[in-house]
Design a protein around this motif. Sequence first.
Motif, PDB file in Angstrom:
ATOM      1  N   GLY A 138      -7.899  -0.458  -0.517  1.00 37.07           N
ATOM      2  CA  GLY A 138      -8.764  -1.264   0.342  1.00 37.07           C
ATOM      3  C   GLY A 138      -9.525  -0.442   1.365  1.00 37.07           C
ATOM      4  O   GLY A 138      -9.346   0.766   1.501  1.00 37.07           O
ATOM      5  N   THR A 139     -10.408  -1.123   2.110  1.00 36.92           N
ATOM      6  CA  THR A 139     -11.290  -0.456   3.058  1.00 36.92           C
ATOM      7  C   THR A 139     -10.627  -0.190   4.399  1.00 36.92           C
ATOM      8  O   THR A 139     -11.080   0.658   5.154  1.00 36.92           O
ATOM      9  N   PHE A 168      -9.868  11.923   5.583  1.00 38.35           N
ATOM     10  CA  PHE A 168     -11.069  12.404   6.268  1.00 38.35           C
ATOM     11  C   PHE A 168     -10.735  13.627   7.122  1.00 38.35           C
ATOM     12  O   PHE A 168     -11.358  14.672   7.029  1.00 38.35           O
ATOM     13  N   ASN A 169      -9.755  13.425   7.976  1.00 41.99           N
ATOM     14  CA  ASN A 169      -9.390  14.424   8.979  1.00 41.99           C
ATOM     15  C   ASN A 169      -7.890  14.266   9.236  1.00 41.99           C
ATOM     16  O   ASN A 169      -7.454  13.241   9.761  1.00 41.99           O
ATOM     17  N   LEU A 170      -7.114  15.260   8.853  1.00 41.90           N
ATOM     18  CA  LEU A 170      -5.662  15.132   8.928  1.00 41.90           C
ATOM     19  C   LEU A 170      -5.180  14.946  10.357  1.00 41.90           C
ATOM     20  O   LEU A 170      -4.298  14.124  10.614  1.00 41.90           O
ATOM     21  N   ARG A 171      -5.763  15.678  11.284  1.00 45.20           N
ATOM     22  CA  ARG A 171      -5.352  15.550  12.685  1.00 45.20           C
ATOM     23  C   ARG A 171      -5.607  14.135  13.194  1.00 45.20           C
ATOM     24  O   ARG A 171      -4.765  13.549  13.883  1.00 45.20           O
ATOM     25  N   LEU A 213      -8.784   5.458   4.941  1.00 44.49           N
ATOM     26  CA  LEU A 213      -8.758   6.621   4.066  1.00 44.49           C
ATOM     27  C   LEU A 213     -10.008   6.593   3.193  1.00 44.49           C
ATOM     28  O   LEU A 213     -10.598   5.531   2.965  1.00 44.49           O
ATOM     29  N   LYS A 214     -10.399   7.754   2.716  1.00 42.04           N
ATOM     30  CA  LYS A 214     -11.532   7.812   1.800  1.00 42.04           C
ATOM     31  C   LYS A 214     -11.187   7.076   0.504  1.00 42.04           C
ATOM     32  O   LYS A 214     -10.027   7.080   0.075  1.00 42.04           O
ATOM     33  N   PRO A 215     -12.187   6.468  -0.125  1.00 43.74           N
ATOM     34  CA  PRO A 215     -11.937   5.932  -1.475  1.00 43.74           C
ATOM     35  C   PRO A 215     -11.712   7.082  -2.434  1.00 43.74           C
ATOM     36  O   PRO A 215     -12.187   8.192  -2.202  1.00 43.74           O
ATOM     37  N   PHE A 216     -10.965   6.801  -3.492  1.00 35.42           N
ATOM     38  CA  PHE A 216     -10.770   7.804  -4.518  1.00 35.42           C
ATOM     39  C   PHE A 216     -12.026   7.825  -5.381  1.00 35.42           C
ATOM     40  O   PHE A 216     -12.304   6.874  -6.111  1.00 35.42           O
ATOM     41  N   LEU A 217     -12.820   8.886  -5.287  1.00 34.45           N
ATOM     42  CA  LEU A 217     -14.088   8.949  -5.994  1.00 34.45           C
ATOM     43  C   LEU A 217     -13.937   9.627  -7.341  1.00 34.45           C
ATOM     44  O   LEU A 217     -13.392  10.730  -7.434  1.00 34.45           O
ATOM     45  N   TYR A 218     -14.409   8.950  -8.351  1.00 33.06           N
ATOM     46  CA  TYR A 218     -14.353   9.480  -9.709  1.00 33.06           C
ATOM     47  C   TYR A 218     -15.517  10.436  -9.930  1.00 33.06           C
ATOM     48  O   TYR A 218     -16.668  10.059  -9.765  1.00 33.06           O
TER      49      TYR A 218
END
Length: 221
Positions: A138-139, A168-171, A213-218
């Motif tokens: 989800g978003t 995006f950014n672990l910190r 989190l970022k979407p999983f991009l194919y």
Amino acid sequence: MERRSNNLRERMLSLIQGAKFRLMNEKMCKLPIKNIKKNFENNPTDFIEYHDSYKSLQTNWPEKPIDKLIESLKTRSKFKIIADMGCGNAQLAQSLPNKVHSFDLVSHNVNVIACNMSKVPLSAEAIDIVVFCLSLMGTNISPFIIEANRILKIKGLLIISELCNRFFNLRKFLSTMQQLGFQIIKQDKSNDCFWTFEFKKIGNPKPYTTLKLKPFLYKKR
């Protein structure tokens, strides 16, 4: 010759299943969770196909996150109560001696409770360990983490295993988790595909905290 033909057919089927999983995963990560749940309820074969493709894709992974989680959880007390959020075929429950509550959007297993993981049928502070293994879809995933906080006992454990390219950014991720009431106690980034984090519940989430989190991009080839 026949064996070579069978091996080629198996590899091709594996590639097709992997592509299906990636495309479906990318689509789901861009939708609100209520839309994902509604789609699976209206098209139950999509849910089966998603998990079948996922299992096929895993055959090419040198290491599977669920297997690592199972081995890690086996070292903990068998009296710890676990909530498996987005459990799929409930592999955790089948592999551990612990009491495991298995939840997913759709149930094709008598041991799985179908529900939205942002609102599970458990009492507050009833669980010792909450697990999200490649299941934060989800978003906006904040509602799932907030629900994990609600059902976890104080100092309870939250384990998240996700594809590393979704961060995006672990910190910032760890900082936002702190705002949601969780302190990082362990992180494993040794795998090139997925990272695993262990958090301890230290308090209640701050209101209006958003975690994405970022979407999983194919990657189209």
